[in-house]
Design a protein around this motif. Sequence first.
Motif, PDB file in Angstrom:
ATOM      1  N   GLN A  84       0.827  -1.012   0.162  1.00 18.59           N
ATOM      2  CA  GLN A  84       0.029   0.126   0.026  1.00 18.59           C
ATOM      3  C   GLN A  84       0.812   1.212   0.138  1.00 18.59           C
ATOM      4  O   GLN A  84       0.344   2.395  -0.461  1.00 18.59           O
ATOM      5  CB  GLN A  84      -1.024   0.095   0.981  1.00 18.59           C
ATOM      6  CG  GLN A  84      -2.037  -1.093   1.189  1.00 18.59           C
ATOM      7  CD  GLN A  84      -2.721  -1.234   2.426  1.00 18.59           C
ATOM      8  OE1 GLN A  84      -3.420  -0.045   2.633  1.00 18.59           O
ATOM      9  NE2 GLN A  84      -2.541  -2.177   3.342  1.00 18.59           N
ATOM     10  N   LEU A  85       1.943   1.268   0.598  1.00 16.68           N
ATOM     11  CA  LEU A  85       3.116   2.350   0.693  1.00 16.68           C
ATOM     12  C   LEU A  85       3.863   2.485  -0.641  1.00 16.68           C
ATOM     13  O   LEU A  85       4.687   3.282  -0.553  1.00 16.68           O
ATOM     14  CB  LEU A  85       3.744   2.488   2.041  1.00 16.68           C
ATOM     15  CG  LEU A  85       2.831   2.415   3.236  1.00 16.68           C
ATOM     16  CD1 LEU A  85       3.787   2.367   4.428  1.00 16.68           C
ATOM     17  CD2 LEU A  85       2.106   3.712   3.086  1.00 16.68           C
ATOM     18  N   GLN A  86       3.634   1.496  -1.379  1.00 18.24           N
ATOM     19  CA  GLN A  86       4.713   1.436  -2.591  1.00 18.24           C
ATOM     20  C   GLN A  86       5.941   1.368  -2.404  1.00 18.24           C
ATOM     21  O   GLN A  86       6.836   2.083  -2.960  1.00 18.24           O
ATOM     22  CB  GLN A  86       4.321   2.470  -3.478  1.00 18.24           C
ATOM     23  CG  GLN A  86       2.754   2.726  -3.873  1.00 18.24           C
ATOM     24  CD  GLN A  86       2.299   3.966  -4.539  1.00 18.24           C
ATOM     25  OE1 GLN A  86       3.087   4.576  -5.147  1.00 18.24           O
ATOM     26  NE2 GLN A  86       0.929   4.261  -4.599  1.00 18.24           N
ATOM     27  N   VAL A  87       6.261   0.688  -1.255  1.00 18.31           N
ATOM     28  CA  VAL A  87       7.973   0.504  -0.993  1.00 18.31           C
ATOM     29  C   VAL A  87       8.384  -0.519  -2.014  1.00 18.31           C
ATOM     30  O   VAL A  87       8.165  -1.477  -2.285  1.00 18.31           O
ATOM     31  CB  VAL A  87       8.095  -0.099   0.448  1.00 18.31           C
ATOM     32  CG1 VAL A  87       9.364  -0.374   0.598  1.00 18.31           C
ATOM     33  CG2 VAL A  87       7.452   0.630   1.332  1.00 18.31           C
ATOM     34  N   GLY A  88       9.511   0.146  -2.719  1.00 24.88           N
ATOM     35  CA  GLY A  88      10.187  -0.865  -3.752  1.00 24.88           C
ATOM     36  C   GLY A  88       9.601  -0.587  -5.196  1.00 24.88           C
ATOM     37  O   GLY A  88       9.873  -1.331  -6.196  1.00 24.88           O
TER      38      GLY A  88
END
Length: 153
Positions: free
Chosen positions: A147-151
């Motif tokens: 959801q936090l678009q990490v990576g």
Amino acid sequence: MTIAPDPATGPDRDAATRLVTNWVALWNGDYALADEIISPDNRVHAAMFDGGDGSAVAGVSGMKDLVGQMRSLMSDLDFSVEVGPVVDGDHVVIRWVATGHYGGGIPGAGAPVGTEVSFHGTDILRVENTRVVEYWLNADTLDLMTQLQVGAG
């Protein structure tokens, strides 16, 4: 408060419910409750964001720091219980959901500040003398990081 089962009546569900109510309130930012419900000998077992196993989180101050770190990422973070408490001897288990808005601070996150998030987890608490002495955390960190678009990107 005894969490352990009484052979005649079974687990003390009322005591477990009180503990869980305070546990959730702690995670929702009532840090003073840590002094009441966390043992100075508390140990944490968890996959941490920094790659650690939770063993560095110890006692009351360690739990306050852990809650504070999580809340620093989402100051409006709100935890609620979906399932439980389930009581088995001196263990209490809950399934929770957390919702909030991302406040920034996770390296590599592509989601903008203010992004609404919702993720789930399961807490297992071992209780002695009315206090949590061991805490196992199993959170759906992959869902949160997605959801936090990490990576991403």
